[in-house]
Design a protein around this motif. Structure first.
Motif, PDB file in Angstrom:
ATOM      1  N   TYR A 133       0.853  -1.185   0.000  1.00  0.00           N
ATOM      2  CA  TYR A 133       0.000   0.000   0.000  1.00  0.00           C
ATOM      3  C   TYR A 133       0.888   1.234   0.000  1.00  0.00           C
ATOM      4  O   TYR A 133       1.764   1.383   0.861  1.00  0.00           O
ATOM      5  N   SER A 134       0.683   2.089  -0.963  1.00  0.00           N
ATOM      6  CA  SER A 134       1.461   3.325  -0.958  1.00  0.00           C
ATOM      7  C   SER A 134       0.637   4.444  -1.588  1.00  0.00           C
ATOM      8  O   SER A 134      -0.360   4.199  -2.269  1.00  0.00           O
ATOM      9  N   ALA A 135       1.072   5.646  -1.326  1.00  0.00           N
ATOM     10  CA  ALA A 135       0.417   6.828  -1.874  1.00  0.00           C
ATOM     11  C   ALA A 135       1.503   7.776  -2.371  1.00  0.00           C
ATOM     12  O   ALA A 135       2.684   7.591  -2.072  1.00  0.00           O
ATOM     13  N   VAL A 136       1.100   8.753  -3.132  1.00  0.00           N
ATOM     14  CA  VAL A 136       2.030   9.808  -3.529  1.00  0.00           C
ATOM     15  C   VAL A 136       1.581  11.073  -2.794  1.00  0.00           C
ATOM     16  O   VAL A 136       0.408  11.456  -2.872  1.00  0.00           O
ATOM     17  N   VAL A 137       2.505  11.665  -2.068  1.00  0.00           N
ATOM     18  CA  VAL A 137       2.173  12.831  -1.249  1.00  0.00           C
ATOM     19  C   VAL A 137       2.916  14.051  -1.793  1.00  0.00           C
ATOM     20  O   VAL A 137       4.108  13.966  -2.101  1.00  0.00           O
ATOM     21  N   LEU A 138       2.189  15.133  -1.920  1.00  0.00           N
ATOM     22  CA  LEU A 138       2.775  16.356  -2.469  1.00  0.00           C
ATOM     23  C   LEU A 138       2.511  17.512  -1.525  1.00  0.00           C
ATOM     24  O   LEU A 138       1.375  17.733  -1.093  1.00  0.00           O
ATOM     25  N   LYS A 139       3.583  18.243  -1.214  1.00  0.00           N
ATOM     26  CA  LYS A 139       3.388  19.441  -0.402  1.00  0.00           C
ATOM     27  C   LYS A 139       3.288  20.651  -1.325  1.00  0.00           C
ATOM     28  O   LYS A 139       4.236  20.995  -2.030  1.00  0.00           O
ATOM     29  N   GLU A 140       2.109  21.277  -1.298  1.00  0.00           N
ATOM     30  CA  GLU A 140       1.916  22.513  -2.044  1.00  0.00           C
ATOM     31  C   GLU A 140       2.045  23.693  -1.082  1.00  0.00           C
ATOM     32  O   GLU A 140       2.217  23.506   0.127  1.00  0.00           O
ATOM     33  N   GLU A 141       1.910  24.871  -1.623  1.00  0.00           N
ATOM     34  CA  GLU A 141       2.057  26.085  -0.791  1.00  0.00           C
ATOM     35  C   GLU A 141       1.103  26.065   0.404  1.00  0.00           C
ATOM     36  O   GLU A 141       1.486  26.340   1.532  1.00  0.00           O
ATOM     37  N   GLU A 142      -0.147  25.683   0.136  1.00  0.00           N
ATOM     38  CA  GLU A 142      -1.159  25.745   1.200  1.00  0.00           C
ATOM     39  C   GLU A 142      -1.750  24.400   1.575  1.00  0.00           C
ATOM     40  O   GLU A 142      -2.460  24.290   2.569  1.00  0.00           O
ATOM     41  N   ASN A 143      -1.464  23.388   0.757  1.00  0.00           N
ATOM     42  CA  ASN A 143      -2.111  22.089   0.978  1.00  0.00           C
ATOM     43  C   ASN A 143      -1.112  20.936   1.023  1.00  0.00           C
ATOM     44  O   ASN A 143      -0.037  21.016   0.426  1.00  0.00           O
TER      45      ASN A 143
END
Lengths: 120, 427
Positions: free
Chosen positions: A46-56
């Motif tokens: 089980y895996s996900a792709v996580v992205l840090k945006e400016e606000e989210n």
């Protein structure tokens, strides 16, 4: 405009993570990437792709997308412990700048071998 | 060695429980390129102390497509030759980033130990708590103790501890490409496992030139014959033994090794619905198939895909080469999963599927001649390219790899350098 990830296409190769790390550090490293493939649940596949945006914080899981406002309740525990099993938690890193200084756009998109990343 | 490198070699003396560090000499890289070129040179340097050498290729851990390879170089208890076994998934990249390009493990420990290699430090730790445990439990224990589920682990199970000729060094929970009985060597040295984790930064001689070229190569590959395909079934089909329909009902998804465009691994669910998208409640729902040959071996015994994969899981937990188990079961007329499982302990016999050269037969020959296969493997093991993917992508040519190596290091490698090193390592 932002990055969109299709987790069902993702093969967890980490090319996006390394490409992002290169954009930040001008060398090959994984500690500064604002996009990462979570690999902490290896036996469960089980895996996900996580992205840090400016606000989210955008968490692209196989079963669906979750967008959390940075600073919201629950962000720290899920961001540090579950999705992000890394030495430098994603929340402490710089947010995605869409590789604004690159004519061809985000490097993660260009290096994804299975076209799992696109522009929104 | 300034570029694409951690610039360090760890020399670990298991007998004395001591580690020293050496710089990676740039002249050695100029002469031997990297990977199997340098692991072979280090093996020869420490030959009298029966070393196991771990290493990465020159391009391992970079944006070069399929730069996933780490390797174990040692004298095979099966063939008596100096051989190279691959470890992929995220093992190669983790070794490259943990602060050492190469690790020489020499001598034997009087008691069970494990190595903890991280951030430029290599420690020999007491292994009594994990000795006697299977590969899965050992991996879980180390990750729990260190508090990091991303630690990459080369481990032996009970097969290695009991010094079986067919013992395999596994990668995390899964089978590796070790067909040389290197698990037995680990066991003889009382070395239970090697745990790796690191956060290095690899510098690049010409960063933008290197990355631009990687992008060009990837673009070519993405329009190649394997684009959009993936998984162990596709590999079997390319080998002329199509098992896609047989395996399909239990496939959860296909997974790539680090930065490898084609996913050569397939995760099957055995105790869970394979179509489940959300996280399963089950702790151990299935198995990651990393070796097509083991799977084919069990299919030939007439087993269902679920039975075959369940046996692969048992072999990985026990730390034994599934290909050897399948072949010896066939010879002994054992075709029921339970009797095969019972035979893992104390398995004996001689194999016909043993590789005859330096490189593990884990990478299928596809339609290549043995000379072509061997040269392509040599190239993969020097530069750190996934050995199966290297066979599937001839467009990723030797000239292109040399060009990338020069952009990355500025060392001026030539095709003559490559020819010379290949001749050296094939001796």
């Amino acid at each position: 405009m932002g990055i969109k990830v299709d987790p069902k296409k993702c093969v967890s190769c980490m090319a996006c993570e390394l490409a992002c790390g290169y954009h930040r550090d001008d060398g090959f490293a994984l500690l500064s990437s604002c996009i990462m493939v979570t690999r902490g649940r290896e036996k469960k596949d089980y895996s996900a792709v996580v992205l840090k945006e400016e606000e989210n914080l955008v968490i692209a899981r196989p079963e669906g997308l979750e967008i959390r406002k940075l600073g919201s309740t629950g962000e720290a525990s899920s961001g540090r412990e579950k999705e992000d099993a890394s030495a430098k938690p994603l929340l402490l890193r710089e947010p995605c700048d869409l590789c604004g200084d690159r004519e061809e756009g985000p490097l993660c998109l260009q290096f994804c071998p299975v076209n799992a990343i696109s522009m929104n | 060695m300034e570029y694409l490198s951690s610039n360090k070699i760890a020399i670990i003396d298991l007998g004395a429980s001591k580690t020293i560090q050496k710089e990676l000499d740039e002249d050695l890289v100029k002469e031997k390129i990297g990977g199997a070129g340098i692991t072979t040179a280090l093996y020869e340097e420490y030959r009298d102390e029966d070393p196991i050498v771990l290493g990465t290729g020159l391009l391992t851990g970079t944006l070069a497509p399929a730069s996933a390879l780490g390797m174990v170089t040692a004298k095979s208890p099966v063939t008596g030759k100096i051989c190279h076994a691959p470890f992929t998934l995220y093992g190669g990249v983790e070794l490259k980033y943990c602060g050492f390009d190469y690790v020489v493990i020499k001598g034997s420990s009087p008691k069970p130990v494990y190595l903890w290699i991280h951030d430029g430090i290599a420690d020999v730790n007491d292994g009594k708590e994990i000795w006697g445990k299977d590969v899965w439990i050992s991996t879980d224990m180390i990750r729990e103790v260190m508090g990091d589920p991303l630690i990459q682990i080369l481990a032996i199970g009970k097969a290695g501890e009991s010094e079986s000729d067919f013992a395999q060094v596994c990668i995390n929970y899964w089978a590796s490409g070790d067909r040389w009985g290197f698990g037995k060597l680990f066991g003889q040295k009382k070395l239970k496992l090697v745990a790796m984790r690191g956060m290095s930064l690899l510098e690049i001689a010409d960063p933008e030139g290197f990355v631009r070229k990687c992008k060009e190569f990837l673009s070519t590959i993405k329009s190649g014959p394997y684009a959009g395909k993936g998984g162990i079934g596709e590999l079997s089909a390319a080998m002329g033994e199509d098992i896609r329909q047989w395996l399909e009902p239990i496939i959860h998804r296909h997974l790539s090794c680090f930065n490898t465009p084609f996913p050569t691994n397939t995760f099957v669910f055995l105790d869970e619905d394979p179509k489940l998208l959300k996280e399963t409640e089950k702790k151990e729902p299935g198995f990651l198939i990393t070796d097509v040959h083991g799977l084919l071996g069990y299919k030939k015994l007439g087993l269902s895909a679920a039975e075959a994969c369940d046996l692969l899981r048992d072999c990985a937990k026990y730390g034994i080469d599934a290909v050897a188990v399948a072949e010896l079961s066939q010879k002994a007329g054992k075709k029921k999963p339970d009797e095969i499982k019972k035979s893992l302990s104390g398995l004996k016999g001689s194999l016909e599927s043993v590789g005859k050269g330096k490189f593990s037969p884990w990478a299928p020959s596809f339609t290549l001649s043995s000379d072509e296969w061997e040269r392509r493997q040599a190239v993969a093991y020097l530069f750190g390219i996934h050995p199966i993917y290297a066979l599937m992508s001839p467009e990723f040519s030797e000239e292109k790899l040399i060009e990338l190596a020069n952009l990355g290091t500025g060392l001026g490698f030539t095709s003559e350098t490559l020819d010379k090193v290949i001749i050296d390592i094939l001796k």
